[in-house]
Each structure stands twice: as C-alpha cells, then as structure tokens.
Design a protein around this motif. Sequence first.
Motif, PDB file in Angstrom:
ATOM      1  N   MET A  32       0.846  -1.210   0.000  1.00  0.00           N
ATOM      2  CA  MET A  32       0.000   0.000   0.000  1.00  0.00           C
ATOM      3  C   MET A  32       0.878   1.255   0.000  1.00  0.00           C
ATOM      4  SD  MET A  32      -3.210  -0.658  -0.186  1.00  0.00           S
ATOM      5  CE  MET A  32      -3.983   0.837   0.368  1.00  0.00           C
ATOM      6  N   ILE A  33       1.900   1.260   0.822  1.00  0.00           N
ATOM      7  CA  ILE A  33       2.815   2.407   0.887  1.00  0.00           C
ATOM      8  C   ILE A  33       3.571   2.541  -0.429  1.00  0.00           C
ATOM      9  CG2 ILE A  33       4.887   3.309   2.017  1.00  0.00           C
ATOM     10  CD1 ILE A  33       3.783   1.919   4.623  1.00  0.00           C
ATOM     11  N   GLN A  34       4.103   1.432  -0.920  1.00  0.00           N
ATOM     12  CA  GLN A  34       4.861   1.462  -2.173  1.00  0.00           C
ATOM     13  C   GLN A  34       4.005   1.931  -3.343  1.00  0.00           C
ATOM     14  OE1 GLN A  34       8.200   1.512  -1.362  1.00  0.00           O
ATOM     15  NE2 GLN A  34       8.328   0.530  -3.348  1.00  0.00           N
ATOM     16  N   TYR A  35       2.766   1.478  -3.377  1.00  0.00           N
ATOM     17  CA  TYR A  35       1.876   1.820  -4.483  1.00  0.00           C
ATOM     18  C   TYR A  35       1.751   3.332  -4.638  1.00  0.00           C
ATOM     19  CZ  TYR A  35      -2.083   1.673  -7.647  1.00  0.00           C
ATOM     20  OH  TYR A  35      -2.899   1.828  -8.743  1.00  0.00           O
ATOM     21  N   LEU A  36       1.669   4.018  -3.535  1.00  0.00           N
ATOM     22  CA  LEU A  36       1.541   5.483  -3.569  1.00  0.00           C
ATOM     23  C   LEU A  36       2.802   6.161  -4.099  1.00  0.00           C
ATOM     24  CD1 LEU A  36      -0.213   5.949  -0.114  1.00  0.00           C
ATOM     25  CD2 LEU A  36      -1.291   5.972  -2.385  1.00  0.00           C
ATOM     26  N   LEU A  37       3.939   5.504  -3.960  1.00  0.00           N
ATOM     27  CA  LEU A  37       5.220   6.093  -4.353  1.00  0.00           C
ATOM     28  C   LEU A  37       5.664   5.738  -5.774  1.00  0.00           C
ATOM     29  CD1 LEU A  37       7.147   5.312  -1.032  1.00  0.00           C
ATOM     30  CD2 LEU A  37       6.030   7.470  -1.672  1.00  0.00           C
ATOM     31  N   LEU A  38       5.022   4.754  -6.371  1.00  0.00           N
ATOM     32  CA  LEU A  38       5.469   4.257  -7.681  1.00  0.00           C
ATOM     33  C   LEU A  38       4.978   5.131  -8.834  1.00  0.00           C
ATOM     34  CD1 LEU A  38       4.833   0.430  -7.257  1.00  0.00           C
ATOM     35  CD2 LEU A  38       7.050   1.559  -7.444  1.00  0.00           C
ATOM     36  N   PRO A  39       5.785   5.210  -9.901  1.00  0.00           N
ATOM     37  CA  PRO A  39       5.291   5.858 -11.120  1.00  0.00           C
ATOM     38  C   PRO A  39       4.230   4.967 -11.767  1.00  0.00           C
ATOM     39  CG  PRO A  39       7.450   4.886 -11.508  1.00  0.00           C
ATOM     40  CD  PRO A  39       7.155   4.720 -10.043  1.00  0.00           C
ATOM     41  N   ASP A  40       3.511   5.483 -12.747  1.00  0.00           N
ATOM     42  CA  ASP A  40       2.431   4.719 -13.387  1.00  0.00           C
ATOM     43  C   ASP A  40       2.930   3.473 -14.116  1.00  0.00           C
ATOM     44  OD1 ASP A  40       0.483   6.402 -12.436  1.00  0.00           O
ATOM     45  OD2 ASP A  40       0.467   7.678 -14.224  1.00  0.00           O
ATOM     46  N   LYS A  41       4.107   3.542 -14.718  1.00  0.00           N
ATOM     47  CA  LYS A  41       4.689   2.393 -15.431  1.00  0.00           C
ATOM     48  C   LYS A  41       5.955   1.961 -14.702  1.00  0.00           C
ATOM     49  CE  LYS A  41       2.040   2.129 -19.136  1.00  0.00           C
ATOM     50  NZ  LYS A  41       1.171   1.021 -19.340  1.00  0.00           N
ATOM     51  N   ILE A  42       6.044   0.649 -14.463  1.00  0.00           N
ATOM     52  CA  ILE A  42       7.223   0.115 -13.777  1.00  0.00           C
ATOM     53  C   ILE A  42       7.673  -1.168 -14.466  1.00  0.00           C
ATOM     54  CG2 ILE A  42       6.621   1.116 -11.538  1.00  0.00           C
ATOM     55  CD1 ILE A  42       5.612  -1.682 -10.705  1.00  0.00           C
ATOM     56  N   PRO A  43       8.940  -1.562 -14.278  1.00  0.00           N
ATOM     57  CA  PRO A  43       9.406  -2.842 -14.822  1.00  0.00           C
ATOM     58  C   PRO A  43       8.643  -3.991 -14.166  1.00  0.00           C
ATOM     59  CG  PRO A  43      11.252  -1.505 -14.035  1.00  0.00           C
ATOM     60  CD  PRO A  43       9.998  -0.831 -13.591  1.00  0.00           C
ATOM     61  N   MET A  44       8.159  -4.911 -14.967  1.00  0.00           N
ATOM     62  CA  MET A  44       7.359  -6.018 -14.434  1.00  0.00           C
ATOM     63  C   MET A  44       7.981  -7.389 -14.687  1.00  0.00           C
ATOM     64  SD  MET A  44       5.036  -4.606 -12.785  1.00  0.00           S
ATOM     65  CE  MET A  44       4.291  -6.106 -12.233  1.00  0.00           C
ATOM     66  N   HIS A  45       8.877  -7.478 -15.648  1.00  0.00           N
ATOM     67  CA  HIS A  45       9.499  -8.776 -15.930  1.00  0.00           C
ATOM     68  C   HIS A  45      10.933  -8.551 -16.349  1.00  0.00           C
ATOM     69  CE1 HIS A  45      10.237 -12.711 -17.803  1.00  0.00           C
ATOM     70  NE2 HIS A  45       9.354 -13.113 -16.895  1.00  0.00           N
ATOM     71  N   TYR A  46      11.766  -9.469 -15.909  1.00  0.00           N
ATOM     72  CA  TYR A  46      13.191  -9.376 -16.186  1.00  0.00           C
ATOM     73  C   TYR A  46      13.651 -10.685 -16.820  1.00  0.00           C
ATOM     74  CZ  TYR A  46      12.836  -5.540 -12.854  1.00  0.00           C
ATOM     75  OH  TYR A  46      12.477  -4.385 -12.205  1.00  0.00           O
TER      76      TYR A  46
END
Length: 157
Positions: A32-46
């Motif tokens: 919940m805390i992280q969600y508020l701090l993240l940009p709209d697009k993030i890396p999802m798979h590596y």
Amino acid sequence: MDENYKIKKTKYCKIVNYLCIIILTVTFVFLMIQYLLLPDKIPMHYNFNGEVDRYGNKWEIWIAYIAGIILYFGLSVIERKPQYWNTGITITEKNKQRIYQLLYNMLITIKLQVVSLFMIMSVFSSLQIGDFRINLLILGVIVITTILYFYKIFKAK
C-alpha cells in the motif's frame, strides 16, 4: 475413512499459520505504501540477465499478492480435509495419526513457503528488483521439503 477426522494442531502448526498471517499483513501494508510512491509504469518482468523485458502498470504489483492470498486460502481448506489427501500409501487405523500428522506438517510448511515466495515476488516487483534467484531458491526449498516429507511418510508407513 472418518469424514470428521481432525488432526492435532501442534505448536509448530500454530506458529506457521501465524507466520503466514503476519507475512501477508506486513506485505499488504508495505505494498500500500509502495503503491503510492510508484510511477504509473514500472518494470514487471526481467530476463535471466536481470534486464527489463516488460513494463506494466503499477497496479500489477498486486497480482502476485492476490495469487498468494488465493493459494493461502486454498491450502488452508485442503489442510482441514485429510480424507481427501492422496497419500500414495494405505491408511490404516494403526498409521493414520502418524501419516496424517506428517502430511499436515508438510502442507503447512509448504503453505508458508508458497506464501513467502509470492510475497517476495510482490515486494521485489514493487521495489523494481529483477533478481529471479531468490524465487528459484524458494522453489528449490519447496521441492526439497516435499521430498523430505514424502521420505518420512513412506518410512513411517
């Protein structure tokens, strides 16, 4: 077989179940805390080299968390129904308690490991960390746990 057969809840069983709840709760608060701090697009798979090969929406950090919750509840239902477990050996009145207790301990141990795996995946995703080695390590631990418990079960029959 007795449809209402109950397995004794040992101290180990209670501790493992409490640990699962704590891990799920702490991960929820963290996400919940992280969600508020993240940009709209993030890396999802590596890929195996740790390079990003897919970006996604930040809400996708919840996918592994929700999968972990579903698996937690699914395994919790299964652990309460020993009459449906496929043991691979004949259950008799003489070995029933011993075999079912071993199977129950195996199930709750694996439940803790599965919950841990999915929560680590969620946290890593929210932190944008692409190290798959921890996932492989936990999957290896789950496989080893299963092998060790089945060894104990077949030895105890």
